[in-house]
Every structure is written in C-alpha cells, then in structure tokens.
Write a protein that holds these residues in place. Structure first.
Motif, short mmCIF file in Angstrom:
data_model
loop_
_atom_site.label_atom_id
_atom_site.label_comp_id
_atom_site.label_asym_id
_atom_site.label_seq_id
_atom_site.Cartn_x
_atom_site.Cartn_y
_atom_site.Cartn_z
N SER A 102 2.05 -16.60 -52.68
CA SER A 102 1.16 -15.61 -52.06
C SER A 102 1.96 -14.42 -51.57
N VAL A 103 1.27 -13.40 -51.16
CA VAL A 103 1.92 -12.18 -50.67
C VAL A 103 2.71 -12.47 -49.40
N ILE A 104 2.18 -13.33 -48.55
CA ILE A 104 2.87 -13.67 -47.30
C ILE A 104 4.15 -14.45 -47.59
N GLU A 105 4.08 -15.37 -48.52
CA GLU A 105 5.28 -16.14 -48.89
C GLU A 105 6.34 -15.25 -49.51
N LEU A 106 5.92 -14.28 -50.30
CA LEU A 106 6.88 -13.36 -50.92
C LEU A 106 7.57 -12.50 -49.88
N GLU A 107 6.83 -12.12 -48.86
CA GLU A 107 7.41 -11.31 -47.79
C GLU A 107 8.53 -12.06 -47.07
N GLU A 108 8.36 -13.37 -46.95
CA GLU A 108 9.39 -14.19 -46.29
C GLU A 108 10.62 -14.41 -47.17
N LEU A 109 10.48 -14.19 -48.48
CA LEU A 109 11.60 -14.36 -49.40
C LEU A 109 12.32 -13.05 -49.72
N LYS A 110 11.87 -11.99 -49.11
CA LYS A 110 12.46 -10.69 -49.39
C LYS A 110 13.78 -10.53 -48.65
N LEU A 111 14.82 -10.11 -49.38
CA LEU A 111 16.14 -9.90 -48.78
C LEU A 111 16.18 -8.51 -48.15
N PRO A 112 16.45 -8.41 -46.86
CA PRO A 112 16.49 -7.09 -46.21
C PRO A 112 17.75 -6.32 -46.61
N ASP A 113 17.65 -5.01 -46.58
CA ASP A 113 18.80 -4.17 -46.92
C ASP A 113 19.96 -4.37 -45.95
N SER A 114 19.65 -4.72 -44.73
CA SER A 114 20.68 -4.85 -43.69
C SER A 114 21.62 -6.01 -43.91
N CYS A 115 21.21 -6.97 -44.77
CA CYS A 115 22.07 -8.14 -44.96
C CYS A 115 23.16 -7.92 -46.01
N PHE A 116 23.13 -6.78 -46.69
CA PHE A 116 24.08 -6.54 -47.77
C PHE A 116 25.32 -5.78 -47.28
N LEU A 117 26.46 -6.22 -47.76
CA LEU A 117 27.73 -5.56 -47.54
C LEU A 117 27.98 -4.57 -48.67
N PRO A 118 28.93 -3.66 -48.53
CA PRO A 118 29.24 -2.76 -49.65
C PRO A 118 29.63 -3.56 -50.90
N ALA A 119 29.09 -3.16 -52.04
CA ALA A 119 29.35 -3.86 -53.30
C ALA A 119 30.65 -3.36 -53.93
N ASN A 120 31.24 -4.20 -54.76
CA ASN A 120 32.46 -3.82 -55.47
C ASN A 120 32.13 -2.76 -56.52
N ASP A 121 32.88 -1.68 -56.51
CA ASP A 121 32.66 -0.60 -57.48
C ASP A 121 33.58 -0.74 -58.70
N LEU A 122 34.07 -1.95 -58.93
CA LEU A 122 34.96 -2.30 -60.05
C LEU A 122 36.38 -1.76 -59.87
N SER A 123 36.70 -1.30 -58.69
CA SER A 123 38.06 -0.81 -58.42
C SER A 123 38.87 -1.78 -57.58
N HIS A 124 38.23 -2.85 -57.11
CA HIS A 124 38.88 -3.79 -56.19
C HIS A 124 39.36 -5.05 -56.90
N SER A 125 40.44 -5.61 -56.36
CA SER A 125 40.77 -7.01 -56.63
C SER A 125 39.98 -7.84 -55.63
N LEU A 126 39.99 -9.16 -55.80
CA LEU A 126 39.22 -9.99 -54.88
C LEU A 126 39.77 -9.89 -53.46
N SER A 127 41.10 -9.91 -53.32
CA SER A 127 41.70 -9.84 -51.99
C SER A 127 41.37 -8.52 -51.29
N SER A 128 41.48 -7.41 -52.03
CA SER A 128 41.19 -6.10 -51.41
C SER A 128 39.71 -5.97 -51.06
N TYR A 129 38.84 -6.57 -51.87
CA TYR A 129 37.41 -6.49 -51.58
C TYR A 129 37.07 -7.31 -50.34
N LEU A 130 37.64 -8.53 -50.24
CA LEU A 130 37.36 -9.38 -49.08
C LEU A 130 37.92 -8.76 -47.80
#
Length: 286
Positions: free
Chosen positions: A115-143
């Motif tokens: 339902s629409v209500i259930e979907l709203e509860e499964l929506k990932l908020p923008d605030s939970c995301f960290l900056p994404a890798n732009d393909l210039s990082h190694s894993l250590s530098s990204y972490l």
C-alpha cells in the motif's frame, strides 16, 4: 477295272488326308493366319519383366522444390536476440552510483503488493546517504572520507555479536580483495569475513560470540542469515557501505546480479531501512 477304282479311291482319300489344296478346310487357314498374327504381335511388343525386390529397396531420388521468392520490397523479419546485461554495460561508460540509484531500486522492487502507507515506510531518506564514490577513491581513502572518526569509534566499541561497519559485496573473492585494500584505514581493528565460501556459519557465530568485532565484510546472503539467527545484532551498526561501482568479469555490478539484488533488498527490508529512517545508520556507495 476294280483295281483302277481302288487306286483312284486311295489317291482321292490320301489327298483328303494329306491336306491337298483342293480339299483343304477354309477354317484351318483362318486359324493359321490368327496364329501367325499373334506371333508377330508378341515379337513386336516388349515383354514386361516384374521388378525385382532389390531394386525397390534402393533409395529413391528426392527433388527439392525451389523456394518461393519473397515479394520485392517486403520487410525481412529478423530474430531478436535477447540482450544481456554484459552487452548493455559494455556499450555504456562507467558512471558512479548515486543515492538516487538505490532509492529508485528500492521503491521499484518493493512496491509490488504494498500500500501507499507501507511504501512510505520503506522510503530511504536523503539524509541517510553519505557522499558517494566518484570513481577517484581507493577503498581506504573513501572510508576515511565518510568516517573520519573511525579510530575513536573502534576504541569505544565493546559490544559482542555486533559491528560498527558493514561492507556488502557480491562474492567471497571480492570480499577478500576489499579486506586487503583497506589496510590503511582499518588499523588494528578486528575484521570478520562474512561469506559462505569455505567458512561455515558456526565458525562465524563463535567469532562473533567470543570477541569484539569492529568491521564485517561479506555477501548479503550470509549477513542476512546471521541476523535472522540473532547472532549478528545491529545495535552498534553506524555505517553500511555497498561495493556499488565494481564490476565482475561479465561487467556486472552489485545490483546487476539478480540473486544478489534480491538478497540486498531483503536485507534492507528486515531492519536496515528503519535504522536509516531513525537516522542511526548511514549509507555509502563505494
């Protein structure tokens, strides 16, 4: 006189018996003519010889009829080859993953029979995301970028059967590669391999119960199984990083593999989305 008559009688009688021309039966001549005609006809007509059974057994020649010519100007129908993921990705330039990719994937896949209500509860908020890798990082530098206070976090972590950070990848080999490449970041923290290949789940249960583990790297299927068995709890989890941009030999990324994508979505739905909405968990796309 009697002798002369006797001779004449014999001659006349002999002539009749001998078939003289003067006393021959005309029907005999007709029969002879018929017999002669039949002989001539038999000599002219070829005699029919019955076919031998051996000849009948010989294979008969087959003649293919010429194919009908298609009408000029008629469009040719081509069989459509099913496109593979590797074909599509080979033609496209590598693009770094962004939060919108994961948000859209979650909503598209989990929206079935909800339902629409259930979907709203499964929506990932923008605030939970960290900056994404732009393909210039190694894993250590990204972490190091997304978690600058890692040294303090690992020092304060004392709880067993839990981790501070989880890194999700597509295979055991990839997990080993990631563990080797994060040596500049992890320091002296305890890292646990969370995949099924060559490692029984009982061994991982003992390691989680025995000591403090700071960081786990593995596949979504094994991580999900440990959470379901209540062996791995999420109370201390602060960072969840997806190995998003890496491609395997078939050029498939993490979410391009159907079985991996299914397990990731199930893992998110279990408890991780609710932690993200409560702002206690941050997501990163490496």
């Amino acid at each position: 006189m009697a002798d002369d008559l006797g001779d004449e009688w014999w001659k006349s009688d002999g002539a009749g018996a001998g078939g003289g021309s003067s006393s021959a039966d005309p029907s005999d001549n007709e029969e002879k003519e018929k017999d002669t005609d039949m002989i001539e006809m038999m000599q002219q007509e070829p005699t029919s010889v019955p076919a031998s059974p051996e000849k009948d057994k010989q294979p008969k020649e087959c003649f293919l009829l010429p194919a009908k010519k298609k009408e000029e100007g008629a469009p040719k129908t081509k069989k459509r080859r099913k496109k593979k993921i590797s074909d599509l990705l080979a033609k496209s330039e590598p693009k770094p993953g962004v939060p919108e990719d994961l948000q859209k994937l979650v909503m598209d896949q989990l929206s079935i029979k909800r339902s629409v209500i259930e979907l709203e509860e499964l929506k990932l908020p923008d605030s939970c995301f960290l900056p994404a890798n732009d393909l210039s990082h190694s894993l250590s530098s990204y972490l190091k970028q997304i978690c600058p206070k890692w040294a303090k976090l690992r020092k304060n972590h004392k709880e067993k059967k839990s981790v501070v950070m989880l890194i999700i990848c597509s295979s055991a080999l990839r997990a080993l590669e990631l563990i080797r490449s994060m040596s500049a970041f992890k320091g002296d923290c305890k890292v646990l391999k969370l995949f099924a290949k060559h490692i029984k789940i009982q061994e991982q249960v003992k390691l989680l119960e025995k000591g403090v583990v700071h960081l786990g790297v593995g596949t979504p299927g094994r991580i999900k199984a440990l959470i379901q068995q209540d062996v791995l709890n999420l109370n201390s989890l602060k960072y969840l990083v997806f190995d998003w941009n890496w491609r395997d030999q078939k050029l498939r990324r993490l979410m391009d593999i159907p079985e991996i994508k299914k397990e990731v979505l199930e893992l998110l739905e279990m408890k991780l989305i609710s932690l993200c909405r409560a702002e206690s968990l941050k997501l990163g796309l490496f």
